[in-house]
Design a protein around this motif. Structure first.
Motif, PDB file in Angstrom:
ATOM      1  N   ASN A 129       9.302   0.069  -3.478  1.00  0.00           N
ATOM      2  CA  ASN A 129       9.843  -0.614  -2.441  1.00  0.00           C
ATOM      3  C   ASN A 129      11.016  -0.268  -1.718  1.00  0.00           C
ATOM      4  O   ASN A 129      11.061  -0.141  -0.482  1.00  0.00           O
ATOM      5  CB  ASN A 129      10.174  -1.994  -2.936  1.00  0.00           C
ATOM      6  CG  ASN A 129       8.993  -2.966  -3.335  1.00  0.00           C
ATOM      7  OD1 ASN A 129       7.811  -2.735  -2.994  1.00  0.00           O
ATOM      8  ND2 ASN A 129       9.252  -3.980  -4.332  1.00  0.00           N
ATOM      9  N   PHE A 161       2.891  -0.787  -4.411  1.00  0.00           N
ATOM     10  CA  PHE A 161       4.222  -0.769  -4.597  1.00  0.00           C
ATOM     11  C   PHE A 161       4.653  -0.997  -6.089  1.00  0.00           C
ATOM     12  O   PHE A 161       3.969  -1.756  -6.892  1.00  0.00           O
ATOM     13  CB  PHE A 161       4.771  -1.910  -3.507  1.00  0.00           C
ATOM     14  CG  PHE A 161       4.228  -1.708  -2.169  1.00  0.00           C
ATOM     15  CD1 PHE A 161       4.628  -0.553  -1.318  1.00  0.00           C
ATOM     16  CD2 PHE A 161       3.221  -2.499  -1.604  1.00  0.00           C
ATOM     17  CE1 PHE A 161       4.375  -0.296  -0.330  1.00  0.00           C
ATOM     18  CE2 PHE A 161       2.959  -2.228  -0.367  1.00  0.00           C
ATOM     19  CZ  PHE A 161       3.268  -1.009   0.324  1.00  0.00           C
ATOM     20  N   ALA A 165      10.806  -7.107  -6.793  1.00  0.00           N
ATOM     21  CA  ALA A 165      10.579  -7.646  -5.390  1.00  0.00           C
ATOM     22  C   ALA A 165      11.026  -8.945  -5.426  1.00  0.00           C
ATOM     23  O   ALA A 165      10.908  -9.768  -5.941  1.00  0.00           O
ATOM     24  CB  ALA A 165       8.979  -7.961  -5.622  1.00  0.00           C
ATOM     25  N   ALA A 169      14.198  -8.024   0.041  1.00  0.00           N
ATOM     26  CA  ALA A 169      13.458  -6.772   0.604  1.00  0.00           C
ATOM     27  C   ALA A 169      12.465  -7.075   1.905  1.00  0.00           C
ATOM     28  O   ALA A 169      12.154  -6.175   2.577  1.00  0.00           O
ATOM     29  CB  ALA A 169      12.557  -6.202  -0.680  1.00  0.00           C
ATOM     30  N   PRO A 189       1.118  -5.874  -1.153  1.00  0.00           N
ATOM     31  CA  PRO A 189       2.409  -6.063  -0.775  1.00  0.00           C
ATOM     32  C   PRO A 189       3.087  -7.526  -0.561  1.00  0.00           C
ATOM     33  O   PRO A 189       4.065  -7.714  -0.713  1.00  0.00           O
ATOM     34  CB  PRO A 189       2.433  -5.582   0.641  1.00  0.00           C
ATOM     35  CG  PRO A 189       0.918  -4.630   0.548  1.00  0.00           C
ATOM     36  CD  PRO A 189       0.054  -5.320  -0.323  1.00  0.00           C
ATOM     37  N   CYS A 192       4.345  -8.087  -3.700  1.00  0.00           N
ATOM     38  CA  CYS A 192       5.632  -6.943  -4.235  1.00  0.00           C
ATOM     39  C   CYS A 192       6.736  -7.388  -3.369  1.00  0.00           C
ATOM     40  O   CYS A 192       8.002  -7.205  -3.959  1.00  0.00           O
ATOM     41  CB  CYS A 192       5.287  -5.584  -3.949  1.00  0.00           C
ATOM     42  SG  CYS A 192       3.930  -5.117  -5.366  1.00  0.00           S
ATOM     43  N   PHE A 193       6.638  -8.056  -2.230  1.00  0.00           N
ATOM     44  CA  PHE A 193       7.790  -8.113  -1.401  1.00  0.00           C
ATOM     45  C   PHE A 193       8.146  -9.882  -1.255  1.00  0.00           C
ATOM     46  O   PHE A 193       9.298 -10.222  -0.904  1.00  0.00           O
ATOM     47  CB  PHE A 193       7.525  -7.850   0.036  1.00  0.00           C
ATOM     48  CG  PHE A 193       7.864  -6.187   0.211  1.00  0.00           C
ATOM     49  CD1 PHE A 193       8.976  -5.885   0.287  1.00  0.00           C
ATOM     50  CD2 PHE A 193       6.781  -5.389   0.297  1.00  0.00           C
ATOM     51  CE1 PHE A 193       9.400  -4.465   0.315  1.00  0.00           C
ATOM     52  CE2 PHE A 193       6.891  -3.970   0.547  1.00  0.00           C
ATOM     53  CZ  PHE A 193       8.368  -3.620   0.376  1.00  0.00           C
TER      54      PHE A 193
END
Length: 254
Positions: A129, A161, A165, A169, A189, A192-193
């Motif tokens: 990330n 990624f 998280a 971010a 994603p 992860c984010f």
């Protein structure tokens, strides 16, 4: 057989798709590039498997010395070792388009800048990330961003990624995309984010975003639903939305 006489190709791009590649073939490509006199505006290499040789590194180093490449496409078939980009890749400062599949991106330095880059496509690219945010921060006029992981990559062998998280971010990522017009992502994603508390809106509106494409979503998961709502409500000029929901989700409903 090649002689040592310089050659000038009538077209200033190389586009090569090879189903089964060996070091000799890659070496031949490298030899042609060495003999070519003139600019190379676009380079594309698509291989079904990654050869255990350093010729691709040498090709990228040669392209970096050429300093004219605007479009770079490197597609490595799934099911094989991912290709780690050499540091010379970050010297391709004139790039406007980058398309990578099944590659590893590790930033050794943050001194590079892709001032002209407008399109970035990462498919099954291994990057943290933090490194992704750093990479995008070096692309100030990015208009198209694709972050996708293939569904057939095992969860235990995450190809996209990596790392912690947090929603902060997520906010930081979109703050770096003030000119984004096309955004394509899938569930990886998002996971992860978008962990933790997802904000109801972004600090900066995505006023230029026209097309949003989301793959592999499961609206039965609250974080993914909140993520979609966040993007939609933060994009006042959105014209096209395409969402693909996982088949398993609909089977569970019906």
């Amino acid at each position: 057989m090649f002689n040592n006489n310089p050659i000038r190709l009538s077209h200033t791009f190389f586009s090569i798709c090879i189903l089964s590649i060996k070091c000799k073939v890659v070496h031949a490509i490298y030899t042609v590039l060495l003999l070519h006199r003139g600019p190379v505006l676009e380079f594309s290499l698509c291989v079904s498997q990654l050869p255990s040789c350093c010729e691709i590194d040498q090709i990228i180093m040669h392209l970096a010395n050429n300093t004219t490449v605007e479009k770079f496409n490197l597609v490595i078939g799934l099911g094989h070792s991912a290709y780690k980009l050499p540091s010379s890749f970050f010297s391709l400062k004139r790039l406007t388009h980058i398309n990578l599949k099944n590659c590893v991106v590790q930033l050794q330095s943050t001194s590079f800048r892709f001032e002209r880059l407008t399109s970035l496509c990462f498919r099954n690219v291994s990057i943290t990330n933090k490194m992704l945010i750093c990479f995008i921060s070096c692309c100030p006029i990015l208009k198209s961003l694709t972050l996708v992981r293939s569904d057939n990559v095992p969860i235990g062998e995450e190809k996209h990624f990596v790392g912690s998280a947090q929603y902060s971010a997520l906010v930081q990522l979109f703050q770096l995309l003030p000119l984004i017009e096309h955004l394509e992502m899938n569930c990886c994603p998002v996971k992860c984010f978008a962990s933790g508390v997802i904000p109801q809106s972004l600090p900066n509106k995505l006023v230029h975003l026209r097309a949003l494409v989301l793959h592999g979503l499961s609206f039965g998961k609250e974080d993914e639903l909140r993520f979609v709502l966040l993007l939609v409500t933060s994009s006042p000029n959105l014209k096209k939305i395409k969402m693909e929901v996982k088949l398993q989700y609909w089977m569970n409903i019906f």
